[in-house]
Enzyme design. Sequence first.
Site, PDB file in Angstrom:
ATOM      1  CD  GLU A   1      -2.203   1.937   2.254  1.00 28.91           C
ATOM      2  OE1 GLU A   1      -1.914   3.285   1.900  1.00 28.91           O
ATOM      3  OE2 GLU A   1      -1.832   1.789   3.622  1.00 28.91           O
TER       4      GLU A   1
ATOM      5  CB  CYS B   1      -1.390   6.960   2.111  1.00 33.86           C
ATOM      6  SG  CYS B   1      -2.191   5.560   3.137  1.00 33.86           S
TER       7      CYS B   1
ATOM      8  CD  GLU C   1      -2.448  -2.788   4.899  1.00 32.33           C
ATOM      9  OE1 GLU C   1      -2.583  -3.142   6.312  1.00 32.33           O
ATOM     10  OE2 GLU C   1      -1.980  -2.397   4.275  1.00 32.33           O
TER      11      GLU C   1
END
Length: 492
Positions: A259, A293, A468
């Site tokens: 990620e 993010c 995730e």
Amino acid sequence: MTQPLPEGGTTVRGEIWIDGGWREASGGRYDVEDPATGRVIGRAGAASVADVDAAARAARRAFDDGRWSGLPARERSRVLLRAAALLRDRAEDFARAESADVGKPITFARIIDVPNSADQLEYFATLVATSEGAVRETPLPVHAYTRREPHGVVGAISPFNFPLILSTSKLGPALAAGNTVVHKPAPQTPLSAQLLAELFADAGLPDGVYNLVTGPGPELGDALVRHDAVDAIAFTGSTSVGRAVARTAGDLLKPVAAELGGNAANIVFADADLDAAIGTIINAFAFNTGQFCMAGPRLLVERPVYETVLAILSEAVGQVPLGSPRDEGTLIGPLISGAHRDRVDAHVRDAVAAGARLVAGGERLDLDGGYFYAPTVLADVAQDAVVVQEEVFGPVLTVQPFDTEEEAIALANGTPYGLAAGLQTTSIARAHRVAARLQAGIVWVNDWGLLDAAVPFGGVKASGWGRESGPEALASYTHVKSVLVALKDGAR
């Protein structure tokens, strides 16, 4: 010697955790700072490549002898459920560790980071207890079925911005699936990982199943990725580092879940409820001081309401409580370091020099020696500007106008990233239509940042691959084995 955290709580340990116990790191110790004051709060263990080797060998032994992988899924589930319960019991210690380590407002650490991390452990503990393979029908004279089996040793590398959540989002599914782990947190933020090591031991995780190496320098992560005892990698971090991890793992044919960076667009259509949208806009770009993010640092506003939105933002962003993360009323804390604040400030100055209009903020704030930066709004920013095309990772919002839905989608998709996106509208048809065309792993409509352990997130394009959370995450920590049992006597 360990030091108490600000206003009580846990302490910074000077050791690393390998094979079920603390040991001195062979690289000595390094300073850990409180970003809110710039002061050293303790010295953590500086692991060396030799320590990574010891941790990986311990994890390998623990996997190969079956002390964890050989347990029935329900027994692994019980251990992780105990770990989740202990995390809730020790919530205040974990919240204070996150606040001191990251500069995260204590209120957010209490109501977001700790509960979500406990949810991750609970969710995967429950999911794995009911995880099953599948029987496959085939014309062959066999009974064919599949099994989900753990990879082996997982190297988990987590970042500084959400140390606890982005650790448990890896450790939860990796451990639930039966893997053993070597965990390397960001060097700036070792505290919650240190607490997790003792929490897992208290929950009954066997020795060697979870191992922790802390320390500065890229060589530790590289050694972990390259180690011959490590079978798979889980990484969250910048796109540039992610590419290096992927290259190395690819050469070694190791699976990687990555990620990476993001630079999400938040689209405001003229029919949006602006009263609600303004709060969402500020939350999207300023939450966690923009060190998120999946933040929404790019705002696209339909032209009829463009100047109205800018006028409201120019007043509103300065009213968001900013200050000490230990103050329960604070919503915006410091950036992680002085060097990072310098990078954020340089992005803002370069954008203004290139013609962007400074609507709000754009300045460093001198508060008790911490690394604070005023939430900043930049209007009339060109699509090819650096602050639009690159991830700033700070409380900086760029604002661009658009005239049509097609133009909004093109602008939103017009960067290398694809981690998250959002839109604000009262049209349900538009919500579904635009969400389907946005190039992102997760899309929020009329809100931002909502996450749950059952809902996967991850990137497309330069924002990585793999997911995730959700059953997709559990699957990524396993491989599929097919078994075909002949149904004919004497079959060869």
